[in-house]
Design an enzyme around this catalytic site. Structure first.
Site, PDB file in Angstrom:
ATOM      1  N   ASP A   1      -7.885  -5.187   0.189  1.00 29.40           N
ATOM      2  CA  ASP A   1      -8.416  -5.964  -1.005  1.00 29.40           C
ATOM      3  C   ASP A   1      -7.714  -7.183  -0.973  1.00 29.40           C
ATOM      4  OD1 ASP A   1      -9.194  -3.912  -2.839  1.00 29.40           O
ATOM      5  OD2 ASP A   1      -7.733  -4.006  -4.457  1.00 29.40           O
TER       6      ASP A   1
ATOM      7  N   HIS B   1       0.577  -1.032   0.424  1.00 35.73           N
ATOM      8  CA  HIS B   1      -0.299  -0.166   0.026  1.00 35.73           C
ATOM      9  C   HIS B   1       1.078   1.302   0.379  1.00 35.73           C
ATOM     10  CE1 HIS B   1      -3.399   2.762   1.681  1.00 35.73           C
ATOM     11  NE2 HIS B   1      -4.068   1.926   0.777  1.00 35.73           N
TER      12      HIS B   1
HETATM   13  N1  ACO Z   1       4.730  -7.240  -4.832  1.00 31.45           N
HETATM   14  C1  ACO Z   1       5.675  -7.662  -4.150  1.00 31.45           C
HETATM   15  N2  ACO Z   1       6.845  -6.744  -4.073  1.00 31.45           N
HETATM   16  C2  ACO Z   1       6.181  -5.136  -4.248  1.00 31.45           C
HETATM   17  C3  ACO Z   1       4.957  -5.705  -3.846  1.00 31.45           C
HETATM   18  C4  ACO Z   1       3.611  -6.432  -4.487  1.00 31.45           C
HETATM   19  N3  ACO Z   1       2.178  -6.642  -4.197  1.00 31.45           N
HETATM   20  N4  ACO Z   1       4.359  -3.815  -4.188  1.00 31.45           N
HETATM   21  C5  ACO Z   1       5.137  -3.750  -4.215  1.00 31.45           C
HETATM   22  N5  ACO Z   1       6.414  -4.556  -4.427  1.00 31.45           N
HETATM   23  C6  ACO Z   1       7.425  -3.791  -3.214  1.00 31.45           C
HETATM   24  C7  ACO Z   1       7.858  -3.481  -5.159  1.00 31.45           C
HETATM   25  O1  ACO Z   1       8.896  -4.113  -6.409  1.00 31.45           O
HETATM   26  C8  ACO Z   1       9.219  -2.528  -5.021  1.00 31.45           C
HETATM   27  O2  ACO Z   1      10.481  -3.506  -4.631  1.00 31.45           O
HETATM   28  P1  ACO Z   1      12.256  -3.072  -4.874  1.00 31.45           P
HETATM   29  O3  ACO Z   1      12.165  -1.566  -3.990  1.00 31.45           O
HETATM   30  O4  ACO Z   1      12.939  -3.579  -4.976  1.00 31.45           O
HETATM   31  O5  ACO Z   1      11.714  -2.260  -6.278  1.00 31.45           O
HETATM   32  C9  ACO Z   1       8.763  -2.449  -3.934  1.00 31.45           C
HETATM   33  O6  ACO Z   1       8.142  -2.511  -2.925  1.00 31.45           O
HETATM   34  C10 ACO Z   1       8.004  -0.701  -3.588  1.00 31.45           C
HETATM   35  O7  ACO Z   1       7.096  -0.341  -4.311  1.00 31.45           O
HETATM   36  P2  ACO Z   1       6.184   0.247  -5.556  1.00 31.45           P
HETATM   37  O8  ACO Z   1       5.284  -0.411  -6.465  1.00 31.45           O
HETATM   38  O9  ACO Z   1       7.245   1.584  -5.492  1.00 31.45           O
HETATM   39  O10 ACO Z   1       5.634   0.773  -4.311  1.00 31.45           O
HETATM   40  P3  ACO Z   1       4.187   1.703  -4.419  1.00 31.45           P
HETATM   41  O11 ACO Z   1       4.588   2.964  -3.158  1.00 31.45           O
HETATM   42  O12 ACO Z   1       3.928   3.298  -5.687  1.00 31.45           O
HETATM   43  O13 ACO Z   1       2.955   0.574  -4.286  1.00 31.45           O
HETATM   44  C11 ACO Z   1       0.970  -0.730  -4.878  1.00 31.45           C
HETATM   45  C12 ACO Z   1       2.052   0.813  -3.750  1.00 31.45           C
HETATM   46  C13 ACO Z   1       1.097  -0.100  -6.219  1.00 31.45           C
HETATM   47  C14 ACO Z   1      -0.142  -0.778  -4.126  1.00 31.45           C
HETATM   48  C15 ACO Z   1       2.033  -1.887  -4.246  1.00 31.45           C
HETATM   49  O14 ACO Z   1       2.354  -2.542  -4.059  1.00 31.45           O
HETATM   50  C16 ACO Z   1       0.916  -2.684  -5.550  1.00 31.45           C
HETATM   51  O15 ACO Z   1       1.267  -2.958  -6.873  1.00 31.45           O
HETATM   52  N6  ACO Z   1       0.255  -3.731  -4.944  1.00 31.45           N
HETATM   53  C17 ACO Z   1      -0.068  -4.925  -5.262  1.00 31.45           C
HETATM   54  C18 ACO Z   1      -1.533  -4.175  -6.226  1.00 31.45           C
HETATM   55  C19 ACO Z   1      -2.678  -3.713  -5.221  1.00 31.45           C
HETATM   56  O16 ACO Z   1      -2.994  -5.151  -4.381  1.00 31.45           O
HETATM   57  N7  ACO Z   1      -3.120  -2.961  -5.530  1.00 31.45           N
HETATM   58  C20 ACO Z   1      -4.141  -2.596  -4.526  1.00 31.45           C
HETATM   59  C21 ACO Z   1      -3.944  -1.219  -3.553  1.00 31.45           C
HETATM   60  S1  ACO Z   1      -4.965  -0.769  -2.212  1.00 31.45           S
HETATM   61  C22 ACO Z   1      -6.221  -0.087  -3.116  1.00 31.45           C
HETATM   62  O17 ACO Z   1      -6.140   0.672  -4.542  1.00 31.45           O
HETATM   63  C23 ACO Z   1      -7.372  -0.492  -2.538  1.00 31.45           C
END
Ligand code: ACO
Length: 378
Positions: A315, A259
């Site tokens: 979610d 998140h």
């Molecule tokens: N699985 C694996 N790795 C992840 C995940 C995940 N779900 N989420 C983040 N990471 C990792 C990234 O690969 C990144 O790693 P790195 O530092 O080695 O490059 C690090 O964590 C940070 O990720 P970002 O994408 O920069 O984090 P951001 O805050 O931009 O993204 C997000 C948040 C989009 C929710 C992300 O966690 C994600 O894609 N989650 C999966 C999709 C999801 O569940 N979305 C619903 C969100 S809640 C909502 O809207 C209701």
């Protein structure tokens, strides 16, 4: 020119008094009320009233508000016709996006931005979304739409319009809980999209269409659809280790995890987890709960997820919950929107009240002053 972090992470770009979010402590409040208390006690309609009026309703206010919402719940004929014209495999979020836009097109009032003028339109949008999506769900199965039963309210009324059967009390309570938990979340991507559109003095329908569009992507509300595919892909709780190893090797994201703001467990997730456990009982659907909890446990032990502070978001358990209510995965994000429309409307009204155009800048990184090349010389 100072450049904020990519994705505007942690950038505070405005003030609002609708919801309070603390990502380090895992706290969420609507208008000062803790989400745990609201989850335990509130009806969704009370929460909508709270978000729109800033205070909990008295019994008389709640009765009036429910009656106003119910009066807006009949699907306008052109929307029902629009649904009848659709292919059964249309994506429900595209149906919703277009349906809200059509609702706006049918509203012949001059755009007005005072609360008193926006509130009836917000009610119309909130009440129309369940009727529209139930109508589409039935159309997919070649079934005629079912008239609303206004006395049932948002959660039970939607379940009624899906099937024409009196919904079970546990199903109504589960959907009500889901609606309460999802109603708002500070300046999430879809609320921000609503505000950007509203800030141009576009009307409330246009602003909500922006919210629906922003919600649809898998980084935001679209994730909930993909989670069922993930659970099906894992298949059994015993397969979690192998599945996770393959996901890490292929650099796939675990959907429903992580998140932008919550760096501890999302405070809404435990409520949904408990409800999924209760709903699952010993049913065939219990498998989803077992896989989800096994994966959650494995992620908690995994260094990659620990270091990045990635926990289940709202979610994660919403997907099995909505599946247990008999919904198909591609409908899930529209159920999210059914709730979040309340928060969107609250943000849009707040934006109109304190409006200034939202126009940030972007640093230019391309070349400057290139000489013009005639077409034949390129
Ligand atoms: N699985 C694996 N790795 C992840 C995940 C995940 N779900 N989420 C983040 N990471 C990792 C990234 O690969 C990144 O790693 P790195 O530092 O080695 O490059 C690090 O964590 C940070 O990720 P970002 O994408 O920069 O984090 P951001 O805050 O931009 O993204 C997000 C948040 C989009 C929710 C992300 O966690 C994600 O894609 N989650 C999966 C999709 C999801 O569940 N979305 C619903 C969100 S809640 C909502 O809207 C209701």
């Amino acid at each position: 020119m100072t450049t904020p972090p990519t994705g505007l992470e942690d950038a505070v770009v405005g003030r609002q008094d609708i919801s309070f979010l603390d990502g380090e402590q895992g706290r969420l409040l609507y208008r000062g009320y803790n989400i745990d208390d609201l989850a335990a006690h509130a009806h969704y309609e009370e929460v909508v009233y709270l978000l729109w009026y800033g205070q909990l309703p008295t019994p008389a206010q709640l009765d009036d508000f429910r009656a106003e919402l119910a009066a807006a719940g009949q699907l306008p004929a052109p929307l029902a016709e629009f649904v009848r014209s659709l292919p059964a495999d249309a994506h429900p979020m595209a149906v919703l996006r277009t349906g809200v836009s059509l609702l706006g097109l049918l509203d012949r009032d001059k755009p007005a931005f005072e609360r008193a003028a926006v509130l009836p339109k917000a009610r119309a949008i909130l009440a129309t979304i369940p009727a529209l999506m139930a109508c589409f769900w039935r159309h997919r199965q070649d079934l005629p739409p079912i008239d609303p039963r206004p006395e049932l309210g948002h959660a039970a009324g939607f379940l009624w319009q899906l099937t024409g059967r009196q919904p079970a009390a546990e199903a109504v309570a589960a959907l009500n809980l889901y609606f309460v938990l999802l109603a708002d979340l500070e300046l999430n991507a879809s609320a921000f999209a609503c505000r950007v559109t509203a800030a141009t003095w576009a009307d409330v329908y246009a602003a909500v269409v922006s919210g629906v569009s922003a919600l649809s992507g898998p980084a935001h509300g679209g994730a909930v659809q993909e989670i069922m595919g993930q659970l099906a892909d894992i298949g059994r709780a015993e397969n979690v280790d192998d599945w996770l190893a393959a996901a890490m090797r292929d650099k796939r994201r675990v959907m429903g995890v992580g998140h932008r703001v919550f760096k501890v467990i999302d405070p809404r997730a435990p409520h949904l987890k408990a409800r999924v456990r209760a709903l699952a009982g010993q049913s065939a659907q219990r498998r989803w709960f077992e896989i989800a909890t096994a994966l959650e446990d494995r992620l908690a032990e995994h260094l990659f997820f620990q270091q990045r502070r990635l926990y289940p978001n709202v979610d994660y358990y919403a997907a099995p919950l909505l599946s247990m209510l008999g919904l198909e995965p591609d409908m899930f994000t529209t159920i999210f929107a059914m709730s979040r429309a309340a928060g969107w409307a609250a943000h849009i009204m707040h934006q109109y009240q304190h409006n200034r155009l939202i126009t940030p800048r972007a640093e230019y990184t391309g070349p400057l002053d290139l000489p013009w090349l005639p077409l034949e010389e390129r």
